[in-house]
Design a protein around this motif. Sequence first.
Motif, PDB file in Angstrom:
ATOM      1  N   GLN A 167     106.753  21.825   7.128  1.00 20.16           N
ATOM      2  CA  GLN A 167     108.123  22.263   6.905  1.00 20.16           C
ATOM      3  C   GLN A 167     108.960  22.260   8.179  1.00 20.16           C
ATOM      4  O   GLN A 167     110.173  22.414   8.124  1.00 20.16           O
ATOM      5  CB  GLN A 167     108.118  23.661   6.300  1.00 20.16           C
ATOM      6  N   ARG A 168     108.305  22.102   9.329  1.00 22.34           N
ATOM      7  CA  ARG A 168     109.010  22.031  10.604  1.00 22.34           C
ATOM      8  C   ARG A 168     108.262  21.081  11.543  1.00 22.34           C
ATOM      9  O   ARG A 168     107.038  20.974  11.497  1.00 22.34           O
ATOM     10  CB  ARG A 168     109.116  23.398  11.280  1.00 22.34           C
ATOM     11  N   ALA A 169     109.030  20.391  12.382  1.00 24.51           N
ATOM     12  CA  ALA A 169     108.484  19.630  13.497  1.00 24.51           C
ATOM     13  C   ALA A 169     108.557  20.526  14.725  1.00 24.51           C
ATOM     14  O   ALA A 169     109.617  21.066  15.050  1.00 24.51           O
ATOM     15  CB  ALA A 169     109.296  18.358  13.714  1.00 24.51           C
ATOM     16  N   LEU A 170     107.437  20.723  15.401  1.00 21.54           N
ATOM     17  CA  LEU A 170     107.302  21.729  16.442  1.00 21.54           C
ATOM     18  C   LEU A 170     107.297  21.080  17.817  1.00 21.54           C
ATOM     19  O   LEU A 170     106.669  20.038  18.016  1.00 21.54           O
ATOM     20  CB  LEU A 170     106.009  22.518  16.242  1.00 21.54           C
ATOM     21  N   VAL A 195     120.090  27.268  13.769  1.00 18.05           N
ATOM     22  CA  VAL A 195     121.118  26.250  13.549  1.00 18.05           C
ATOM     23  C   VAL A 195     121.017  25.844  12.082  1.00 18.05           C
ATOM     24  O   VAL A 195     120.112  25.085  11.710  1.00 18.05           O
ATOM     25  CB  VAL A 195     120.920  25.034  14.471  1.00 18.05           C
ATOM     26  N   PRO A 196     121.898  26.351  11.213  1.00 19.80           N
ATOM     27  CA  PRO A 196     121.742  26.124   9.777  1.00 19.80           C
ATOM     28  C   PRO A 196     121.648  24.642   9.425  1.00 19.80           C
ATOM     29  O   PRO A 196     122.425  23.812   9.900  1.00 19.80           O
ATOM     30  CB  PRO A 196     123.018  26.760   9.194  1.00 19.80           C
ATOM     31  N   GLY A 197     120.645  24.322   8.600  1.00 18.24           N
ATOM     32  CA  GLY A 197     120.439  22.962   8.154  1.00 18.24           C
ATOM     33  C   GLY A 197     119.788  22.052   9.162  1.00 18.24           C
ATOM     34  O   GLY A 197     119.511  20.879   8.864  1.00 18.24           O
ATOM     35  N   VAL A 198     119.508  22.555  10.360  1.00 21.85           N
ATOM     36  CA  VAL A 198     118.962  21.727  11.430  1.00 21.85           C
ATOM     37  C   VAL A 198     117.609  22.254  11.901  1.00 21.85           C
ATOM     38  O   VAL A 198     116.635  21.523  12.014  1.00 21.85           O
ATOM     39  CB  VAL A 198     119.958  21.642  12.616  1.00 21.85           C
ATOM     40  N   GLY A 199     117.542  23.563  12.176  1.00 23.72           N
ATOM     41  CA  GLY A 199     116.283  24.158  12.624  1.00 23.72           C
ATOM     42  C   GLY A 199     116.509  25.368  13.494  1.00 23.72           C
ATOM     43  O   GLY A 199     117.571  26.003  13.438  1.00 23.72           O
ATOM     44  N   GLU A 200     115.523  25.672  14.342  1.00 23.84           N
ATOM     45  CA  GLU A 200     115.556  26.894  15.126  1.00 23.84           C
ATOM     46  C   GLU A 200     115.044  26.628  16.546  1.00 23.84           C
ATOM     47  O   GLU A 200     114.252  25.719  16.771  1.00 23.84           O
ATOM     48  CB  GLU A 200     114.654  27.980  14.495  1.00 23.84           C
ATOM     49  N   LEU A 201     115.500  27.464  17.472  1.00 26.99           N
ATOM     50  CA  LEU A 201     114.941  27.495  18.828  1.00 26.99           C
ATOM     51  C   LEU A 201     114.588  28.929  19.167  1.00 26.99           C
ATOM     52  O   LEU A 201     115.405  29.836  18.981  1.00 26.99           O
ATOM     53  CB  LEU A 201     115.936  26.978  19.863  1.00 26.99           C
ATOM     54  N   PHE A 202     113.371  29.115  19.670  1.00 20.38           N
ATOM     55  CA  PHE A 202     112.936  30.422  20.147  1.00 20.38           C
ATOM     56  C   PHE A 202     112.729  30.339  21.654  1.00 20.38           C
ATOM     57  O   PHE A 202     112.123  29.388  22.156  1.00 20.38           O
ATOM     58  CB  PHE A 202     111.639  30.843  19.453  1.00 20.38           C
ATOM     59  N   VAL A 203     113.246  31.325  22.364  1.00 19.95           N
ATOM     60  CA  VAL A 203     113.034  31.438  23.803  1.00 19.95           C
ATOM     61  C   VAL A 203     112.318  32.756  24.042  1.00 19.95           C
ATOM     62  O   VAL A 203     112.790  33.810  23.596  1.00 19.95           O
ATOM     63  CB  VAL A 203     114.365  31.401  24.582  1.00 19.95           C
ATOM     64  N   MET A 204     111.172  32.698  24.748  1.00 21.76           N
ATOM     65  CA  MET A 204     110.425  33.945  24.944  1.00 21.76           C
ATOM     66  C   MET A 204     109.823  33.984  26.338  1.00 21.76           C
ATOM     67  O   MET A 204     109.334  32.973  26.859  1.00 21.76           O
ATOM     68  CB  MET A 204     109.333  34.092  23.881  1.00 21.76           C
ATOM     69  N   TRP A 218     111.096  24.668  19.879  1.00 20.64           N
ATOM     70  CA  TRP A 218     111.926  24.108  18.817  1.00 20.64           C
ATOM     71  C   TRP A 218     111.152  24.043  17.509  1.00 20.64           C
ATOM     72  O   TRP A 218     109.987  23.661  17.490  1.00 20.64           O
ATOM     73  CB  TRP A 218     112.381  22.697  19.161  1.00 20.64           C
ATOM     74  N   GLU A 219     111.828  24.392  16.426  1.00 27.60           N
ATOM     75  CA  GLU A 219     111.327  24.188  15.061  1.00 27.60           C
ATOM     76  C   GLU A 219     112.375  23.364  14.324  1.00 27.60           C
ATOM     77  O   GLU A 219     113.400  23.888  13.876  1.00 27.60           O
ATOM     78  CB  GLU A 219     111.127  25.538  14.356  1.00 27.60           C
ATOM     79  N   GLY A 220     112.138  22.066  14.206  1.00 25.04           N
ATOM     80  CA  GLY A 220     113.118  21.193  13.592  1.00 25.04           C
ATOM     81  C   GLY A 220     112.774  20.841  12.156  1.00 25.04           C
ATOM     82  O   GLY A 220     111.607  20.604  11.829  1.00 25.04           O
ATOM     83  N   ILE A 221     113.772  20.812  11.305  1.00 28.43           N
ATOM     84  CA  ILE A 221     113.548  20.350   9.941  1.00 28.43           C
ATOM     85  C   ILE A 221     113.129  18.881  10.000  1.00 28.43           C
ATOM     86  O   ILE A 221     113.806  18.066  10.644  1.00 28.43           O
ATOM     87  CB  ILE A 221     114.820  20.548   9.091  1.00 28.43           C
ATOM     88  N   PRO A 222     112.004  18.517   9.384  1.00 26.11           N
ATOM     89  CA  PRO A 222     111.499  17.143   9.496  1.00 26.11           C
ATOM     90  C   PRO A 222     112.548  16.111   9.085  1.00 26.11           C
ATOM     91  O   PRO A 222     113.233  16.251   8.060  1.00 26.11           O
ATOM     92  CB  PRO A 222     110.294  17.135   8.542  1.00 26.11           C
ATOM     93  N   GLY A 223     112.668  15.075   9.914  1.00 31.67           N
ATOM     94  CA  GLY A 223     113.641  14.032   9.663  1.00 31.67           C
ATOM     95  C   GLY A 223     115.020  14.320  10.187  1.00 31.67           C
ATOM     96  O   GLY A 223     115.890  13.439  10.171  1.00 31.67           O
ATOM     97  N   GLY A 224     115.260  15.542  10.674  1.00 35.09           N
ATOM     98  CA  GLY A 224     116.556  15.929  11.199  1.00 35.09           C
ATOM     99  C   GLY A 224     116.668  15.683  12.692  1.00 35.09           C
ATOM    100  O   GLY A 224     115.749  15.163  13.341  1.00 35.09           O
ATOM    101  N   PRO A 225     117.796  16.070  13.281  1.00 34.07           N
ATOM    102  CA  PRO A 225     118.035  15.770  14.699  1.00 34.07           C
ATOM    103  C   PRO A 225     117.095  16.467  15.673  1.00 34.07           C
ATOM    104  O   PRO A 225     116.924  15.994  16.803  1.00 34.07           O
ATOM    105  CB  PRO A 225     119.484  16.227  14.915  1.00 34.07           C
ATOM    106  N   LEU A 226     116.486  17.605  15.274  1.00 31.13           N
ATOM    107  CA  LEU A 226     115.531  18.271  16.162  1.00 31.13           C
ATOM    108  C   LEU A 226     114.131  17.665  16.077  1.00 31.13           C
ATOM    109  O   LEU A 226     113.263  17.997  16.891  1.00 31.13           O
ATOM    110  CB  LEU A 226     115.448  19.772  15.844  1.00 31.13           C
ATOM    111  N   ASP A 227     113.934  16.782  15.104  1.00 31.12           N
ATOM    112  CA  ASP A 227     112.642  16.087  14.960  1.00 31.12           C
ATOM    113  C   ASP A 227     112.660  14.883  15.896  1.00 31.12           C
ATOM    114  O   ASP A 227     112.674  13.733  15.468  1.00 31.12           O
ATOM    115  CB  ASP A 227     112.456  15.677  13.499  1.00 31.12           C
TER     116      ASP A 227
END
Length: 410
Positions: A167-170, A195-204, A218-227
């Motif tokens: 469900q996400r590209a890591l 980022v709605p419809g695109v994915g998430e970024l976690f900084v820790m 980064w957690e990108g929705i597969p096939g999207g710009p974060l992938d």
Amino acid sequence: MRKILIVGAGQAGLQLALGLQSHGYDVTVMSNRTADEIRGGRVMSTQCMFHTALQHERDTEINFWESQAPRIQGLGVSVAAPDSSRAVNWLGHLDGYAQSVDQRVKMAGWMETFAQRGGQLVIHGAAVSDLDFFARRYDLVLVAAGKGELGSMFERDPARSPHETPQRALAVAYVHGMGPRPEHPETEAVRCNLVPGVGELFVMPTFTTSGRADILFWEGIPGGPLDAFQGVKDPQEHLATSLELLERYLPWEYARATQVELTDAGGTLAGRYAPTVRKPVGRLPGGGAVLGVADVVVANDPITGQGSNSASKCAATYLAAILERGDEPFDEEWMQGAFARYWATAQHVTKWTNAMLAPPPEHVLQLLGAGNELQAVADRFANGFDDPSDFEEWFFEPEKAAAYLERVSG
């Protein structure tokens, strides 16, 4: 003295091994890498452990890096608006601090401690045939490493596994030089950027082989710009790609990342997997049975940061179940019961994680937005990372969410 074999030297396997060792059990740990190979290898995860999981380490007296790792006091949520501003931006306060220790540091250190205390450490990549041999020589075999052939022993549980594909590209980068958030410069916090419809970024914040650092995850929705990390082998190219995405989608995070550099050549990681719950008992060709541990049997997407927390909780649950068993056999009925005790906690993690992977419904957007004005909402969401069962009371159902918001805003 009861003999127990644990295959896998991660958070759950080593925590359980060290706990059993402290109670006088004869424990063998099988790992496919030495401590030095782990310490000098590639990062393995984005672990951030919250209070309950950290307490399990304290109870076992293996919290060796607690004084060195940053004390994470808060968890922030930001939601990007279409114009790249922040539609939502708040910081929730944790009741007990969280910490992240690079698993290269922790697992290498725990392996060495286990061996120094008299545990038998076998460096060998185990196959099913190995376990078939060992099952007749140990009272209990636990599998805490589930990739490849070993994972195939545990049947997928379709009733508890709604997803068949990732469900996400890591993508992960460990960096030095990350600046503080200007609105809370003195507060160590995990920052969740959506980022709605695109994915998430976690900084820790984390503690790694070279000291304090930060993780960009980064957690990108597969096939999207974060992938954008498939096929990227060079660590510097990985970092450059990460910074380009930061500048495009999360300018407030990019502003504090302009001076970052990788912690080391092994400081990047990319991949993807399908979240899956498996049945807990693995069958061996010779008729024996083995018990799956932590993400071997409950592998959630890391969007909710629960992997190492769940591993610690699983290890603590299994430790209690083994100690209570005394001299009775570790038969299949006992294995099913031990897993059921763990699933009582893990089911809430799975439900919450799968909810966060889906587009948020209107009532969840209202809850996240309410954190801008209501500190109680921000704090409760932040502390749900420690106890995900609390989300049952106010997060999943529109009626409960509305009633909760009415109470706290009244």
